[in-house]
Design a protein around this motif. Structure first.
Motif, short mmCIF file in Angstrom:
data_model
loop_
_atom_site.label_atom_id
_atom_site.label_comp_id
_atom_site.label_asym_id
_atom_site.label_seq_id
_atom_site.Cartn_x
_atom_site.Cartn_y
_atom_site.Cartn_z
N GLU A 148 -4.78 -46.93 60.36
CA GLU A 148 -5.78 -45.96 59.92
C GLU A 148 -5.20 -44.99 58.89
O GLU A 148 -5.78 -44.74 57.84
CB GLU A 148 -6.32 -45.18 61.13
N ARG A 198 -6.15 -44.70 54.77
CA ARG A 198 -6.63 -43.45 54.15
C ARG A 198 -5.69 -42.96 53.05
O ARG A 198 -6.14 -42.47 52.01
CB ARG A 198 -6.79 -42.36 55.19
N HIS A 199 -4.39 -43.06 53.30
CA HIS A 199 -3.38 -42.53 52.37
C HIS A 199 -2.25 -43.56 52.25
O HIS A 199 -1.23 -43.43 52.94
CB HIS A 199 -2.82 -41.20 52.88
#
Length: 167
Positions: free
Chosen positions: A44, A48-49
Motif C-alpha cells: 500500500e 502511494r509513494h
C-alpha cells in the motif's frame, strides 16, 4: 536533506532493527520514505509513494510476504534488496530484487552497501565491487566500465573496526 536523495522504504517487523536500518539510511545520505511491518502495508505504501529502493525482510507480521512485496515494487520500477537471515528461502532470481544482505549485518556494512546502491541508483560509474555484505543478483548490474572514473573506495569500504551486528 535534499529531495533529490534516493527514497528508501524499510519493510521490517522488528522495531529496533528497523530503527538501526533507518539510521544507516540517513548515514548513507538517503531519505527514509517510510516503514512497514506487514507485506500488505508495504504494498500500500509503495503504491502511494513509490520508493527508489526498498529494504525488505522476508518474514513480516503477516507471514512470509517479503517476496510479494519485492515483486510489487520491482514491477513499479523500484529497486529491492532483501535483508534476511534465511537466504535459502529466496528464489534463485531473487524475485527480481537487486540483491541480498544476510542478517546479521553490521551498521557499517549496511551503510557501505547503501552507499554502493546509491551510486547504482544514480547511474554513476562503479569500478569497485560491492561491499562484502551485499550479494548482487542478476538484475542488478552495477554501471561502469574499466575505463570509468573510479569511485573512492574509502566511501564504500566497511571500517576496519567491527561494530555490533544487526539482526
Amino acid at each position: 536533506m535534499a529531495d533529490t536523495e534516493p527514497k528508501v522504504l524499510v519493510v521490517e517487523d522488528e522495531t529496533l532493527v528497523a530503527l538501526d536500518i533507518e539510521i544507516a539510511i540517513e548515514d548513507a545520505g538517503m531519505q527514509v520514505a517510510g516503514h512497514a511491518v506487514r507485506g500488505s502495508e508495504a504494498i500500500e505504501v509503495a503504491s502511494r509513494h513509490p520508493p527508489d529502493l526498498a529494504l525488505v525482510d522476508l518474514q513480516l507480521l503477516d507471514g512470509p510476504t517479503g517476496i510479494a512485496v519485492a515483486e510489487h515494487i520491482v514491477a513499479q520500477g523500484g529497486m529491492v534488496v532483501f535483508l534476511t537471515a534465511n537466504r535459502s528461502a529466496l528464489p534463485s532470481d531473487l524475485a527480481g530484487a537487486c540483491g541480498v544482505i544476510v542478517k546479521p549485518f553490521t551498521g557499517a556494512g549496511l551503510v557501505a552497501a547503501l552507499r554502493f546502491l546509491k551510486l547504482v541508483l544514480a547511474h554513476q560509474p562503479i569500478t569497485v565491487g560491492p561491499p562484502q555484505c551485499l550479494e548482487l543478483g542478476s538484475s542488478c548490474e552495477p554501471l561502469g566500465t574499466p575505463d570509468a572514473v573510479s569511485v573512492q573506495t574509502e566511501t564504500l569500504a566497511e571500517p576496519a573496526s567491527p561494530d555490533r551486528p544487526i539482526d
